[in-house]
Design an enzyme around this catalytic site. Structure first.
Site, PDB file in Angstrom:
ATOM      1  N   ASP A  10      47.335 -17.375 -48.818  1.00 58.14           N
ATOM      2  CA  ASP A  10      46.969 -16.086 -49.398  1.00 58.14           C
ATOM      3  C   ASP A  10      47.355 -16.124 -50.867  1.00 58.14           C
ATOM      4  O   ASP A  10      48.424 -16.640 -51.221  1.00 58.14           O
ATOM      5  CB  ASP A  10      47.696 -14.937 -48.694  1.00 58.14           C
ATOM      6  CG  ASP A  10      47.177 -14.697 -47.285  1.00 58.14           C
ATOM      7  OD1 ASP A  10      45.987 -14.952 -47.039  1.00 58.14           O
ATOM      8  OD2 ASP A  10      47.959 -14.241 -46.430  1.00 58.14           O
ATOM      9  N   ASP A  14      39.660 -13.317 -45.976  1.00 59.46           N
ATOM     10  CA  ASP A  14      40.095 -11.965 -45.608  1.00 59.46           C
ATOM     11  C   ASP A  14      39.208 -10.904 -46.245  1.00 59.46           C
ATOM     12  O   ASP A  14      38.865  -9.905 -45.609  1.00 59.46           O
ATOM     13  CB  ASP A  14      41.544 -11.720 -46.047  1.00 59.46           C
ATOM     14  CG  ASP A  14      42.547 -12.647 -45.396  1.00 59.46           C
ATOM     15  OD1 ASP A  14      42.264 -13.173 -44.304  1.00 59.46           O
ATOM     16  OD2 ASP A  14      43.618 -12.853 -45.994  1.00 59.46           O
TER      17      ASP A  14
END
Length: 157
Positions: A115, A133
């Protein structure tokens, strides 16, 4: 079904390229400030072994199995019933499948999901996320719009 599939593949490639770039060029846990007004946007390198918002942290194997089963079931269901869906729904499901596949590849090959997008205002931060995402969230928004307002009848060309 060809155009949603091509879009899904392009999103998967973009997701993997951005993660590769982050892992190669940004040290773990480093914060690079991009938009400094209110510390709004940063690039980071965070490793997530859990799910959304780092829930179930450290349960990578369990999550990999659950996600693999879900993506396989969703893909087979979509393929078997593809005539029943309008184009908006096909695009949305492809975004979910390929976004999920992008994060699943991280789990298998890295042992964690990379991330790196970090937004917030000063110390109030949204959990870091990635390209996959983002597209999964866009897909959920499209599905919600379709269910709430279009009732699955809108055709997108």
């Amino acid at each position: 079904m060809k155009k949603p599939l091509i879009l899904g593949i392009l999103i998967f490639i973009l997701d993997q390229l951005t993660k590769y770039f982050i892992v190669k060029h940004v040290d773990y846990a480093t914060v690079i400030n991009v938009i400094s007004i209110f510390n709004f946007f940063n690039i980071t390198n965070i490793h997530n072994t859990g799910t959304a918002f780092s829930i179930l942290q450290g349960k990578n194997l369990m999550m990999s199995l659950i996600i693999s089963f879900f993506l396989l079931a969703l893909s087979l269901w979509l393929y078997k019933n593809k005539e029943k869906f309008d184009n908006l729904q096909k695009y949305a499901f492809c975004l979910v499948i390929f976004g999920g596949f992008g994060n699943l590849m991280d789990r298998f090959f890295r042992g964690f999901v990379v991330d790196f997008l970090d937004f917030g205002v000063n110390s109030l931060r949204w959990p870091s996320f990635n390209v996959a995402d983002s597209f999964i969230c866009i897909a959920m928004f499209l599905i919600a719009i379709d269910l709430l307002f279009l009732d699955g009848k809108q055709k997108v060309r």
